[in-house]
Scaffold this active site. Sequence first.
Site, PDB file in Angstrom:
ATOM      1  N   LYS A  19      32.509  16.570  37.607  1.00 50.44           N
ATOM      2  CA  LYS A  19      32.103  15.193  37.269  1.00 50.44           C
ATOM      3  C   LYS A  19      31.263  15.165  35.989  1.00 50.44           C
ATOM      4  CE  LYS A  19      29.800  14.569  41.062  1.00 50.44           C
ATOM      5  NZ  LYS A  19      30.026  15.869  41.701  1.00 50.44           N
ATOM      6  N   ARG A  94      26.036   7.518  46.418  1.00 52.44           N
ATOM      7  CA  ARG A  94      26.367   8.692  47.222  1.00 52.44           C
ATOM      8  C   ARG A  94      26.511   8.361  48.696  1.00 52.44           C
ATOM      9  NH1 ARG A  94      24.540  12.943  43.517  1.00 52.44           N
ATOM     10  NH2 ARG A  94      24.791  14.988  44.439  1.00 52.44           N
ATOM     11  N   ARG A 128      28.149  28.219  37.168  1.00 53.42           N
ATOM     12  CA  ARG A 128      27.688  27.097  36.335  1.00 53.42           C
ATOM     13  C   ARG A 128      26.414  27.447  35.568  1.00 53.42           C
ATOM     14  NH1 ARG A 128      27.345  21.218  38.810  1.00 53.42           N
ATOM     15  NH2 ARG A 128      26.041  22.151  40.430  1.00 53.42           N
ATOM     16  N   ARG A 160      20.828  25.983  37.801  1.00 49.69           N
ATOM     17  CA  ARG A 160      20.151  24.936  38.565  1.00 49.69           C
ATOM     18  C   ARG A 160      19.450  25.536  39.781  1.00 49.69           C
ATOM     19  NH1 ARG A 160      23.939  19.709  39.282  1.00 49.69           N
ATOM     20  NH2 ARG A 160      22.897  19.744  41.309  1.00 49.69           N
ATOM     21  N   ARG A 171      24.936  20.421  50.410  1.00 53.75           N
ATOM     22  CA  ARG A 171      25.390  19.319  49.543  1.00 53.75           C
ATOM     23  C   ARG A 171      26.860  18.991  49.822  1.00 53.75           C
ATOM     24  NH1 ARG A 171      23.484  22.406  44.661  1.00 53.75           N
ATOM     25  NH2 ARG A 171      24.761  21.079  43.341  1.00 53.75           N
TER      26      ARG A 171
END
Length: 227
Positions: A19, A94, A128, A160, A171
């Site tokens: 995203k 969300r 990532r 992160r 998540r």
Amino acid sequence: MQKGKNLKIIIVGPQGSGKGTQAEMIATEYKIANISTGVMFREAIKNQTDLGRAVQSIMMQGDLVPDKLTNELIKERLGKSDCKKGFILDGYPRNLAQAEYLLAIHNISHIFEIWVSDKEAIKRISGRRMCSCGMTYHLEYNPPKIAGVCDRCDGRLFLRDDDTEEAVKQRLKIYHQETESIISFFEKKGIHYRINGEQKIPNVYKDVNKILNKILNDNKKKKQTRY
Ligand code: ADP
Ligand code: AMP
């Protein structure tokens, strides 16, 4: 006329679906505001504001920040002048309560669902690397030109804090339990587009872009035939 003026987009998908990567490309090409609640919360934590202190432990566990805080943050952000030229929302809404709140304060033109399997999402999150300027990289699939350095701003890339195995599992669980329900909510409104996210980054973008171009052309035609 501004290219993306009437674009008020939501981008939704599991964590790691791409995203943020796609939102950055869309916002740059269509010159619209790129709004990520996750980025705003991370910024608040970095600056140790009241909001940052309130959300820090919630985020580290992979849980959702309470709707009241999130909705207030988004209301204030969407009131800023750069949103008049159009916007893309990444990471918001969300859940259904946030979706209903959003529609009460703003209209939305499209929602892009980037679909990937959980297996692929986990693979992507584990590689990532982020930059505070908003760029996202992947060690294998989308590496920066110089290891550890952002191509755009020369900033140092970081991992992160919530990309831990436990937080990612939580998540993804919340995504399936709460966030997925917003897809059928917007589907019923006829503004939902599903994109296969399990393609290379430029190919995912090509699919998104095809839809956006068609919509903008249709809007132009409607305007021309109005008188
Ligand atoms: P999200 O915002 O949905 O959590 P990101 O945009 O941060 O996802 O992407 C997650 C990771 O996967 C990043 O490391 C990014 O570089 C990489 N990535 C994004 N899109 C793709 C893709 N289509 N193929 C392979 N890797 C991708
Ligand atoms: P993201 O960068 O979108 O993956 O978001 C990172 C974290 O920020 C999430 O795991 C939540 O803790 C929090 N967060 C971001 N957006 C929202 C939202 N719309 N509602 C509640 N919490 C959010």
